[in-house]
Design a protein around this motif. Structure first.
Motif, PDB file in Angstrom:
ATOM      1  N   PRO A  76       0.956  -1.168   0.104  1.00  0.00           N
ATOM      2  CA  PRO A  76       0.007  -0.147   0.125  1.00  0.00           C
ATOM      3  C   PRO A  76       0.852   1.207  -0.095  1.00  0.00           C
ATOM      4  CG  PRO A  76      -0.755  -1.567   1.562  1.00  0.00           C
ATOM      5  CD  PRO A  76       0.610  -1.950   1.141  1.00  0.00           C
ATOM      6  N   VAL A  77       1.951   1.142   0.608  1.00  0.00           N
ATOM      7  CA  VAL A  77       2.781   2.287   0.787  1.00  0.00           C
ATOM      8  C   VAL A  77       3.461   2.658  -0.611  1.00  0.00           C
ATOM      9  CG1 VAL A  77       4.807   3.580   1.655  1.00  0.00           C
ATOM     10  CG2 VAL A  77       3.438   2.020   3.095  1.00  0.00           C
ATOM     11  N   ILE A  78       3.949   1.647  -1.456  1.00  0.00           N
ATOM     12  CA  ILE A  78       4.243   1.825  -2.807  1.00  0.00           C
ATOM     13  C   ILE A  78       3.021   2.159  -3.510  1.00  0.00           C
ATOM     14  CG2 ILE A  78       5.269   0.771  -4.808  1.00  0.00           C
ATOM     15  CD1 ILE A  78       6.643  -1.242  -2.934  1.00  0.00           C
ATOM     16  N   GLY A  79       1.798   1.672  -3.329  1.00  0.00           N
ATOM     17  CA  GLY A  79       0.744   1.878  -4.167  1.00  0.00           C
ATOM     18  C   GLY A  79       0.546   3.390  -4.279  1.00  0.00           C
ATOM     19  N   ALA A  80       0.390   3.851  -2.866  1.00  0.00           N
ATOM     20  CA  ALA A  80       0.053   5.464  -2.504  1.00  0.00           C
ATOM     21  C   ALA A  80       0.825   6.110  -3.399  1.00  0.00           C
ATOM     22  CB  ALA A  80       0.191   5.709  -1.065  1.00  0.00           C
ATOM     23  N   GLY A  81       2.300   5.867  -3.593  1.00  0.00           N
ATOM     24  CA  GLY A  81       3.181   6.737  -4.239  1.00  0.00           C
ATOM     25  C   GLY A  81       2.947   6.619  -5.797  1.00  0.00           C
ATOM     26  N   ILE A  82       2.596   5.302  -6.262  1.00  0.00           N
ATOM     27  CA  ILE A  82       2.423   5.294  -7.657  1.00  0.00           C
ATOM     28  C   ILE A  82       1.076   6.138  -7.990  1.00  0.00           C
ATOM     29  CG2 ILE A  82       1.729   3.712  -9.310  1.00  0.00           C
ATOM     30  CD1 ILE A  82       3.570   1.732  -8.109  1.00  0.00           C
ATOM     31  N   LEU A  96      -0.076   8.787  -6.442  1.00  0.00           N
ATOM     32  CA  LEU A  96       0.129  10.355  -6.367  1.00  0.00           C
ATOM     33  C   LEU A  96       0.938  10.520  -7.801  1.00  0.00           C
ATOM     34  CD1 LEU A  96       1.235  10.953  -2.837  1.00  0.00           C
ATOM     35  CD2 LEU A  96      -0.789  11.602  -3.961  1.00  0.00           C
ATOM     36  N   ALA A  97       1.539   9.745  -8.158  1.00  0.00           N
ATOM     37  CA  ALA A  97       2.635   9.958  -9.499  1.00  0.00           C
ATOM     38  C   ALA A  97       1.627  10.049 -10.705  1.00  0.00           C
ATOM     39  CB  ALA A  97       3.488   8.916  -9.415  1.00  0.00           C
ATOM     40  N   THR A  98       0.558   9.158 -10.749  1.00  0.00           N
ATOM     41  CA  THR A  98      -0.312   9.281 -11.781  1.00  0.00           C
ATOM     42  C   THR A  98      -1.281  10.488 -11.908  1.00  0.00           C
ATOM     43  OG1 THR A  98      -2.026   7.844 -10.787  1.00  0.00           O
ATOM     44  CG2 THR A  98      -0.281   6.689 -12.084  1.00  0.00           C
ATOM     45  N   GLU A  99      -1.622  10.892 -10.817  1.00  0.00           N
ATOM     46  CA  GLU A  99      -2.330  12.347 -10.746  1.00  0.00           C
ATOM     47  C   GLU A  99      -1.711  13.403 -11.437  1.00  0.00           C
ATOM     48  OE1 GLU A  99      -5.618  12.475  -9.464  1.00  0.00           O
ATOM     49  OE2 GLU A  99      -5.334  10.363  -9.528  1.00  0.00           O
ATOM     50  N   ASN A 155      -5.535  12.174   1.558  1.00  0.00           N
ATOM     51  CA  ASN A 155      -5.870  10.495   1.137  1.00  0.00           C
ATOM     52  C   ASN A 155      -4.649   9.538   1.302  1.00  0.00           C
ATOM     53  OD1 ASN A 155      -8.727  11.416   0.739  1.00  0.00           O
ATOM     54  ND2 ASN A 155      -8.219  11.801  -1.343  1.00  0.00           N
ATOM     55  N   ALA A 156      -3.894  10.112   0.577  1.00  0.00           N
ATOM     56  CA  ALA A 156      -2.390   9.382   0.557  1.00  0.00           C
ATOM     57  C   ALA A 156      -1.855   8.814   2.230  1.00  0.00           C
ATOM     58  CB  ALA A 156      -1.309   9.671   0.010  1.00  0.00           C
ATOM     59  N   ASP A 157      -2.250   9.922   2.753  1.00  0.00           N
ATOM     60  CA  ASP A 157      -1.671   9.963   4.324  1.00  0.00           C
ATOM     61  C   ASP A 157      -2.534   8.974   5.051  1.00  0.00           C
ATOM     62  OD1 ASP A 157       0.434  10.961   5.596  1.00  0.00           O
ATOM     63  OD2 ASP A 157      -1.073  12.266   6.723  1.00  0.00           O
ATOM     64  N   ILE A 158      -3.911   8.773   4.706  1.00  0.00           N
ATOM     65  CA  ILE A 158      -4.666   7.729   5.639  1.00  0.00           C
ATOM     66  C   ILE A 158      -4.003   6.330   5.233  1.00  0.00           C
ATOM     67  CG2 ILE A 158      -6.825   6.705   5.592  1.00  0.00           C
ATOM     68  CD1 ILE A 158      -7.860   9.332   5.080  1.00  0.00           C
ATOM     69  N   ILE A 159      -3.762   6.072   3.814  1.00  0.00           N
ATOM     70  CA  ILE A 159      -2.939   5.024   3.537  1.00  0.00           C
ATOM     71  C   ILE A 159      -1.672   4.480   4.191  1.00  0.00           C
ATOM     72  CG2 ILE A 159      -2.197   3.598   1.754  1.00  0.00           C
ATOM     73  CD1 ILE A 159      -3.999   4.961  -0.124  1.00  0.00           C
TER      74      ILE A 159
END
Length: 269
Positions: free
Chosen positions: A21-27, A29-32, A229-233
């Motif tokens: 989930p940490v890696i997914g949150a970063g990815i 964000l990168a797609t936004e 939202n990413a911070d919650i993850i």
């Protein structure tokens, strides 16, 4: 001892899963589009997630194949990473505490002001050199053009819940008193409003309000929502990693105590 090692290996496998989930949150964000243009948070999150994965993998290998130095490395490195992750969570929360939209009469969307955001976020966009790069990136997206496809009439647009970025960058500020033609084309009044942004608006579709402070504020408001939202993850993964780390630490301590007891017992045989 073998059973304890298997337990530790299973615990570290859970840590492997929690890094995803940490890696997914970063990815994510990168797609936004806005985060892709600013490029502040996504790479630290992705790199931290990958390092957590690698350290958890080292712990899993160390437990499964009984490599004691790998287990010690896991305990020390994972503790450091948990502290770093917790610090990142607190940092993101602190820099996104300030900054909220303001309602305007007869408008469903909100307006945003740059000076209401945290100073750290403001510094990301106030520099003319940094903003020029961000601005060129934002203007190349189709985010504003999509408004013209979705809203043909003024009242439909005024009742729309558009994003903070669209509110700040794709149209002039409401207090400028411009007349609606379409969401990205407005007729200027005889006398512009007091805001400096009023004179910066352009009907040129590559310009619009990308040079306005309202655009910078709208961008930061977008970032704030996505970072929260990413911070919650990250927080969920952080709590899980602490729990898993404590289980691994206790299991390893019990395994070492059992091994010392057996050695002590064999010494008296």
């Amino acid at each position: 001892m073998a059973l304890s090692n298997n337990v530790i290996a299973a615990i570290n496998f859970i840590a492997l899963i929690l890094s995803i989930p940490v890696i997914g949150a970063g990815i994510w964000l990168a797609t936004e589009p806005d985060n892709a243009c600013v490029q502040v948070l996504q790479w630290p999150v992705i790199i931290l997630g990958i390092v957590i994965f690698l350290v958890a993998l080292a712990g899993f290998i160390g437990a499964f194949w009984r490599v004691s130095w790998l287990l010690m490395f896991y305990l020390i490195a994972m503790l450091v990473l948990i502290i770093l992750l917790g610090s990142l969570i607190i940092f993101v929360f602190s820099v996104t505490m300030r900054g909220s939209g303001h309602a305007e009469p007869s408008r469903a969307y909100l307006e945003y002001h740059l000076d209401e955001f945290s100073l750290w976020l403001q510094r990301r966009v106030r520099s003319s050199h940094k903003w020029e790069r961000i601005r060129n990136c934002l203007s190349s997206s189709t985010t504003c053009a999509e408004l013209n496809q979705n809203y043909r009439f003024a009242q439909d647009f005024f009742n729309a819940h558009i994003t903070p970025f669209q509110s700040g960058c794709c149209k002039p500020p409401t207090d400028c008193g411009f007349t609606f033609v379409n969401p990205t084309y407005w007729i200027s009044p005889i006398s512009n409003g007091a805001s400096m942004d009023c004179s910066k608006w352009s009907n040129e579709q590559t310009e619009l309000c990308y040079g306005c402070d309202s655009c910078k504020a709208g961008l930061l408001a977008n970032l704030k929502e996505e970072w929260r939202n990413a911070d919650i993850i990250l927080l969920v993964s952080f709590v899980g990693l602490i729990f898993v780390y404590l289980l691994a630490f206790i299991a390893l301590k019990n395994a070492n105590s059992e091994q010392l007891f057996r050695r002590h017992k064999q010494g008296y045989v």
